[in-house]
Design a protein around this motif. Structure first.
Motif, short mmCIF file in Angstrom:
data_model
loop_
_atom_site.label_atom_id
_atom_site.label_comp_id
_atom_site.label_asym_id
_atom_site.label_seq_id
_atom_site.Cartn_x
_atom_site.Cartn_y
_atom_site.Cartn_z
N GLY A 2 12.38 3.33 3.80
CA GLY A 2 13.03 4.62 3.98
C GLY A 2 13.76 5.16 2.77
N TYR A 3 13.59 4.53 1.61
CA TYR A 3 14.28 4.97 0.40
C TYR A 3 13.34 5.71 -0.55
CZ TYR A 3 17.99 1.72 1.76
OH TYR A 3 18.99 1.07 2.44
N GLY A 19 17.41 14.42 -22.18
CA GLY A 19 18.03 15.33 -23.13
C GLY A 19 17.16 15.73 -24.29
N ASP A 20 16.22 14.86 -24.69
CA ASP A 20 15.40 15.12 -25.86
C ASP A 20 13.92 15.20 -25.56
OD1 ASP A 20 15.90 12.40 -25.19
OD2 ASP A 20 14.86 11.77 -26.99
N GLY A 21 13.55 15.37 -24.29
CA GLY A 21 12.13 15.48 -23.96
C GLY A 21 11.86 15.00 -22.55
N GLU A 22 10.85 14.13 -22.38
CA GLU A 22 10.49 13.58 -21.08
C GLU A 22 10.13 12.11 -21.23
OE1 GLU A 22 7.18 16.05 -19.85
OE2 GLU A 22 8.46 17.08 -18.41
N ILE A 23 10.47 11.34 -20.21
CA ILE A 23 10.02 9.95 -20.17
C ILE A 23 9.21 9.75 -18.90
CG2 ILE A 23 11.98 9.07 -21.50
CD1 ILE A 23 13.22 8.11 -18.85
N PRO A 24 8.21 8.85 -18.94
CA PRO A 24 7.43 8.58 -17.73
C PRO A 24 8.21 7.69 -16.78
CG PRO A 24 6.65 7.21 -19.53
CD PRO A 24 7.70 8.12 -20.11
N GLY A 25 7.86 7.77 -15.51
CA GLY A 25 8.47 6.92 -14.50
C GLY A 25 7.55 6.81 -13.30
N TYR A 26 7.99 6.02 -12.34
CA TYR A 26 7.23 5.84 -11.11
C TYR A 26 8.15 6.14 -9.94
CZ TYR A 26 4.07 3.81 -7.63
OH TYR A 26 3.24 3.62 -6.56
N ARG A 27 7.62 6.86 -8.93
CA ARG A 27 8.41 7.23 -7.77
C ARG A 27 7.64 6.90 -6.50
NH1 ARG A 27 8.17 12.51 -5.67
NH2 ARG A 27 6.05 12.31 -6.52
N ALA A 28 8.33 6.33 -5.51
CA ALA A 28 7.76 6.12 -4.19
C ALA A 28 8.81 6.47 -3.15
CB ALA A 28 7.31 4.67 -4.02
N MET A 29 8.38 7.18 -2.10
CA MET A 29 9.31 7.61 -1.05
C MET A 29 8.52 7.89 0.23
SD MET A 29 10.07 11.56 -2.26
CE MET A 29 11.07 11.95 -0.81
N PRO A 30 9.19 7.94 1.38
CA PRO A 30 8.48 8.28 2.61
C PRO A 30 7.89 9.69 2.53
CG PRO A 30 10.64 7.34 3.09
CD PRO A 30 10.61 7.60 1.62
N ALA A 31 6.64 9.84 2.90
CA ALA A 31 5.96 11.14 2.81
C ALA A 31 6.60 12.14 3.77
CB ALA A 31 4.48 10.97 3.13
N GLY A 32 6.76 13.36 3.27
CA GLY A 32 7.24 14.45 4.10
C GLY A 32 8.72 14.42 4.42
N ASP A 80 0.83 -1.21 0.00
CA ASP A 80 0.00 0.00 0.00
C ASP A 80 0.86 1.26 0.00
OD1 ASP A 80 0.67 0.85 2.72
OD2 ASP A 80 -0.57 -0.82 3.41
N THR A 81 0.21 2.40 -0.10
CA THR A 81 0.91 3.69 -0.15
C THR A 81 0.79 4.48 1.14
OG1 THR A 81 -1.04 4.78 -1.12
CG2 THR A 81 0.59 3.87 -2.65
N GLU A 82 0.32 3.84 2.20
CA GLU A 82 0.19 4.54 3.49
C GLU A 82 1.56 5.02 3.96
OE1 GLU A 82 -1.52 3.87 8.03
OE2 GLU A 82 -1.70 2.28 6.53
N GLY A 83 1.64 6.30 4.28
CA GLY A 83 2.90 6.88 4.73
C GLY A 83 3.88 7.19 3.61
N LEU A 84 3.42 7.05 2.38
CA LEU A 84 4.30 7.26 1.23
C LEU A 84 3.80 8.39 0.33
CD1 LEU A 84 4.89 3.59 0.00
CD2 LEU A 84 6.20 4.87 1.71
N THR A 85 4.72 8.98 -0.39
CA THR A 85 4.39 9.78 -1.56
C THR A 85 4.72 8.89 -2.75
OG1 THR A 85 4.91 11.88 -0.50
CG2 THR A 85 4.93 11.84 -2.91
N ALA A 86 3.72 8.51 -3.52
CA ALA A 86 3.94 7.54 -4.59
C ALA A 86 3.06 7.85 -5.79
CB ALA A 86 3.65 6.13 -4.09
#
Length: 293
Positions: free
Chosen positions: A106-107, A62-75, A48-54
């Motif tokens: 914690g990463y 260099g030539d635009g933008e690529i999509p990705g996924y990020r998850a980290m501890p909130a705040g 789950d994403t409880e306590g996370l920013t995800a």
């Protein structure tokens, strides 16, 4: 291997994808990639994403933008960063969940879609066709540059990029070795069953065994003893190359799970082996905790 500046990236590629085709993928897939086969629903791990920013992000390259996924501890800020490199199936639910698992520890975990210019893995139902039409056309130079861009994004969004970790599975496991030799800020890598040897081509000029002596941080290799695609002799060759290298190379090591096949960590596939997967995951966490925190 040296870091490739964004300005020099296009010059290293054959004259095809970027200017003519642009970006084929501008958003991540939802769910699981069809080409991976029937889901092993009973063993799928859902974090789950409880306590996370995800969630999904867009990463400037260099030539635009690529999509990705990020998850980290909130705040939190100044969070240690782990780059998560996809299997051949792209960034789908399994890779996103791996990011959330690291975030719970914690990463900041970031998984960029590294096939964005070549095609959308989620549209394929057959592995051979996916490999032929997308995966085989992805240059290592592009991958390393996009990972550099992902690390840069992390540094601007709450991540501590002085000490970076990287992990990857199958196709991504090979990339772990290459990127650990490429980026001097990588302090630890965990490669899950990535191939170690191969033919030198224009798109894949070097393989892990070729750069084994010049790692910037130690790499833990987690491999299966029943992986038909990665013979034991290639692991022995890699171990010999590492032993001749620098301090980080010599500190690298392999753990081989005798009864595990390829993709034994992929909990959504029939190849999943719970005992080896859980043991490998704990080894990976210990490796990163000891080298990044």
């Amino acid at each position: 291997m040296n870091r490739i500046p964004d300005a020099d990236f296009n010059s290293l590629l054959p004259p095809l994808q970027l200017n003519r085709r642009g970006f084929m993928v501008t958003a991540l897939a939802t769910g699981f990639t069809l080409a991976a086969g029937p889901l092993n629903a009973e063993t799928i791990i859902r974090t789950d994403t409880e306590g996370l920013t995800a969630g999904d992000i867009m990463i400037p390259v260099g030539d635009g933008e690529i999509p990705g996924y990020r998850a980290m501890p909130a705040g939190k800020t100044n969070v240690p960063v782990i780059l998560v490199v996809q299997e051949i199936f792209g960034v789908h639910e399994y890779i996103k969940d791996v990011c959330r698992r690291f975030a719970k520890q914690g990463y900041m975990a970031i998984a960029p879609e590294l096939y964005a210019r070549q095609g959308d893995p989620s549209k394929y139902t057959e592995i051979p066709k996916l490999f032929a039409e997308v995966v085989s056309k992805v240059p290592d130079a592009q991958v390393l540059s996009d990972l550099d861009a992902s690390a840069k994004w992390a540094g601007s969004n709450g991540g501590n990029t002085q000490d970076i970790g990287i992990t990857g599975f199958c196709w991504g496991g090979r990339i772990v070795w290459l990127y650990t030799a490429h980026n001097p800020n990588v302090k630890a890598g965990v490669a899950w069953y990535g191939r170690l040897v191969g033919d030198s081509t224009e798109l894949t000029p070097k393989h892990p065994v070729d750069i084994a002596a010049s790692l910037n941080g130690p790499v833990l290799g987690l491999y299966g003893g029943k992986d038909a695609g990665i013979p034991p002799d290639t692991i022995k060759a890699m171990e010999a190359a590492l032993a001749k290298g620098n301090t980080a190379s010599k500190a690298s090591k392999f753990i081989v799970y005798p009864d595990a096949p390829h993709a034994f960590h992929a909990d959504y596939r029939p190849s999943y082996r719970e005992e080896a997967a859980k043991a490998g995951w704990q080894e990976a966490l210990n490796w990163f905790n000891n080298n990044l925190k």
